[in-house]
Design an enzyme around this catalytic site. Structure first.
Site, PDB file in Angstrom:
ATOM      1  N   GLU A 380     104.188  17.185  38.670  1.00  0.00           N
ATOM      2  CA  GLU A 380     105.167  16.382  37.943  1.00  0.00           C
ATOM      3  C   GLU A 380     105.043  14.945  38.433  1.00  0.00           C
ATOM      4  O   GLU A 380     104.890  14.707  39.639  1.00  0.00           O
ATOM      5  CB  GLU A 380     106.581  16.909  38.204  1.00  0.00           C
ATOM      6  CG  GLU A 380     107.699  16.044  37.625  1.00  0.00           C
ATOM      7  CD  GLU A 380     109.082  16.588  37.963  1.00  0.00           C
ATOM      8  OE1 GLU A 380     109.237  17.826  38.026  1.00  0.00           O
ATOM      9  OE2 GLU A 380     110.015  15.766  38.158  1.00  0.00           O
ATOM     10  N   GLU A 385     113.202   7.408  38.029  1.00  0.00           N
ATOM     11  CA  GLU A 385     114.453   8.151  38.034  1.00  0.00           C
ATOM     12  C   GLU A 385     115.534   7.269  38.635  1.00  0.00           C
ATOM     13  O   GLU A 385     115.277   6.471  39.544  1.00  0.00           O
ATOM     14  CB  GLU A 385     114.333   9.433  38.856  1.00  0.00           C
ATOM     15  CG  GLU A 385     113.527  10.535  38.206  1.00  0.00           C
ATOM     16  CD  GLU A 385     113.556  11.794  39.038  1.00  0.00           C
ATOM     17  OE1 GLU A 385     114.282  12.737  38.655  1.00  0.00           O
ATOM     18  OE2 GLU A 385     112.867  11.835  40.077  1.00  0.00           O
TER      19      GLU A 385
END
Length: 501
Positions: A380, A385
Site C-alpha cells: 500500500e 493521509e
C-alpha cells in the site's frame, strides 16, 4: 591543392556560420505585448520587446493597426490615449507619448529593433479592422510588404482573430507560420487551410481531447493569455507548444518545476472540468460501511452527488451526517481500479483538505491484482493521509508484509504544512523500481528504498491504482473523538495526474 583546401575550409566556415545564424530560444514562453509587467514598461513598446529578448522568451507578441494615412503602428487597443487609430493620421499619434518617453512604435521601427537579435521570435498579430473587412486585408498586405522589405521573414510569425487574414498571409507567404486566435475553427479545418497552428484561449483546450487531436494533425498549440500557476502547469503537463502570458518571469519559474522538465510525460489525468458525478471512464466506487478494516464510521455510497460531485473545476468528496445501513455518516471512496492501473510513475494530486477532529482524508494507492496476497502482503502506498486531531500535518506512508501499522513497523513520515484547509497543495509520489519518494509542493520529505530482499519488503513491482476518499473516525482518524459540528466536510481535488518516463 593548398588553394583548393583553403577554399573548402572557407566554404565550410561560411556554411557553418549561416547554419548558426539563428538560435531561437527553446522554450514555450511568448511574452504578451512584450515583457512589460514586472518592470512597468509600456505594453507593446520597444522597451517591452527588448525585455522579452533579454529574459530569453521564445517570442514577443505585438499588435498592428493602420492609421488613416496608412502608417502601420504597434498598439493593442483600437484607441491610443483617446485617439481612434484608424481615423487619425500618424502625426496625430505623435502628439502623445508612452509612459517611458517612447512614441508609439511603427511596424517598421519595431521590426528593425527586433532584427537586432536572433533569439526571440516576433509574433505579429494583425488586428481585424473596425472599419471594414477590406481594410483588414489591406493591413495584412502592407504588413507582409514591410516584413519582406526589411528582410525579417525569418523572425516573424503571424496570428489573427480574423480567419481570412490568416489565409491571406499564407497566400502571400506560403511558408509562414500562421495561427488562428478566435477559437471557433476545428483542428481539421485549420489543417485543411494549411495554417500551422491554433492559438486559442486555454479553456478551449480543456475539452474534448482538443490538444491530442491537434497534435496528431501536426498543428502547434499556443494558449492565451495564461497568467496563473494552475493553468500554466496544466498546459505544461499537456505539452502545449507555446504559452502566451503577461507573466513570462513566473512562467520561467514554473517551467523549472514542471514534471515534464524532469523527463516525465503525462500518461493519465482527470482535471474535473465536467459537472455532476466524476467521469465513469475514470472512476469507480468502493461501496459499503463495515469499517474498512479500521473501524471507520462512514458508509461509502455509489455514485451519489451528495458525496462525490464535480463543479467549477473541482471534485468535492464530502462526508455528511446521514443514516445508511447502521452508519450515521456517508462519504465517497473513488478508485481508478480497472479504469487506469499502472506500474511506476509520478502521481500528483492538488487538493484542499477538510478541517475537523475525526476526519481522515486520504490520497493513496493499492495493488490491482494483489500479486503477493491480501493486505499487507501486496503493499500500500499512502501519498497523503491527514487526521483532524493532528492539525496542519500530513503523512506519507508505505505498508508491506514486513512494514505495516498492524505490527507497528510501517514506514511513515509526517510534515507540517501551511494552510492545508484553505489553500491548495500538491501531494505527490515518484515511484521507481528502486525507491518511492514522497513530496508536498515539490518538497521531498520521505524516501522508501527497495532493499531487494523480496516481496515482503518490496511488493511494488506490480500494477497499482489511485484511491481518493474521506473517512470518518476509525482507529486513527477517530483516536481523539469526533467533532460533530464540522459536517458536511469536504476534500476538494483540483486534479489527479499520473506521469511516466
Amino acid at each position: 591543392m593548398k588553394r583548393l583546401l583553403l577554399l573548402i575550409l572557407i566554404m565550410t566556415a561560411v556554411t557553418a556560420s549561416f547554419a548558426q545564424k539563428f538560435n531561437w530560444n527553446k522554450n514555450q514562453i511568448i511574452a504578451h505585448r512584450g515583457a512589460w509587467k514586472k518592470n512597468k514598461f509600456p505594453e507593446n513598446s520597444i522597451a517591452a520587446l527588448n525585455e522579452a529578448v533579454r529574459i530569453g522568451c521564445y517570442g514577443s507578441e505585438f499588435d498592428i493597426w493602420m492609421t488613416l494615412d496608412k502608417v502601420l503602428v504597434v498598439n493593442h487597443d483600437p484607441e491610443f490615449q483617446g485617439l481612434f487609430i484608424e481615423k487619425v493620421n500618424y502625426a496625430d499619434l505623435l502628439t502623445k507619448t508612452l509612459s517611458n518617453g517612447e512614441k508609439i512604435p511603427t511596424l517598421e521601427s519595431y521590426l528593425l529593433a527586433g532584427k537586432k537579435q536572433k533569439t526571440t521570435k516576433l509574433i505579429l498579430e494583425i488586428k481585424p479592422s473596425r472599419i471594414s473587412k477590406e481594410r483588414g486585408i489591406e493591413v495584412t498586405n502592407k504588413s507582409i510588404e514591410m516584413v519582406q522589405k526589411l528582410k525579417v521573414t525569418d523572425w516573424v510569425e503571424y496570428i489573427s482573430f480574423d480567419y481570412d487574414i490568416c489565409k491571406r498571409v499564407l497566400e502571400l507567404l506560403p511558408k509562414a507560420k500562421v495561427a488562428y486566435l478566435n477559437g471557433d475553427k476545428s483542428a481539421e479545418q485549420m489543417k485543411q487551410d494549411k495554417l500551422t497552428g491554433a492559438d486559442y484561449h486555454y479553456s478551449v483546450y480543456q475539452k474534448d481531447n482538443w490538444i491530442e487531436n491537434a497534435q496528431k494533425l501536426g498543428l502547434t498549440i499556443n494558449a492565451w493569455t495564461v497568467n496563473t500557476v494552475p493553468e500554466m502547469q496544466w498546459l505544461l503537463a499537456h505539452r502545449v507548444d507555446y504559452i502566451t502570458t503577461n507573466e513570462p518571469e513566473l512562467l520561467f519559474e514554473e517551467l523549472k518545476k514542471t514534471p515534464v522538465a524532469n523527463g516525465w510525460k503525462l500518461k493519465w489525468s482527470d482535471e474535473f472540468d465536467d459537472v455532476g458525478l466524476p467521469l465513469a471512464k475514470n472512476w469507480a466506487y468502493d461501496i459499503g460501511g463495515k469499517g474498512w478494516g479500521n473501524n471507520e464510521l462512514q458508509y461509502y455510497t455509489n455514485a451519489n452527488t451528495a458525496n462525490a460531485n464535480v463543479k467549477k473545476g473541482n471534485l468535492s468528496i464530502t462526508a455528511v451526517k446521514a443514516d445508511k445501513e447502521n452508519n450515521h455518516y456517508t462519504s465517497a471512496r473513488l478508485v481508478t481500479k480497472n479504469k487506469f492501473d499502472f506500474k511506476y510513475g509520478r502521481v500528483e494530486v492538488r487538493a484542499i483538505l477538510p478541517k475537523g477532529r475525526g476526519l481522515w482524508p486520504a490520497i493513496w494507492m493499492l495493488p490491482t491484482d494483489w500479486k503477493y496476497g491480501g493486505w499487507p502482503k501486496s503493499g500500500e502506498i499512502d501519498i497523503m493521509e491527514h487526521v483532524g486531531h493532528k492539525p496542519d500535518t500530513v503523512f506519507g506512508s508505505v505498508h508491506t508484509e514486513k512494514f505495516n501499522h498492524a505490527i507497528h513497523t510501517q514506514v511513515t513520515q509526517g510534515i507540517k504544512i501551511e494552510h492545508p484547509y484553505t489553500a491548495y497543495h500538491i501531494y505527490a509520489v515518484e515511484w521507481f523500481a528502486d525507491r518511492i519518494d514522497f513530496y508536498v509542493d515539490d518538497q521531498k520529505y520521505l524516501t522508501f528504498k527497495n532493499t531487494k530482499k523480496g516481496s515482503a519488503e518490496w511488493p511494488f513491482n506490480q500494477n497499482f491504482h489511485v484511491i481518493l476518499n474521506l473517512a470518518v473516525g476509525g482507529n486513527w482518524g477517530g483516536e481523539k473523538g469526533i467533532d460533530e459540528s464540522v459536517y458536511p466536510a469536504t476534500m476538494k481535488v483540483d486534479y489527479v495526474r499520473v506521469f511516466q518516463k
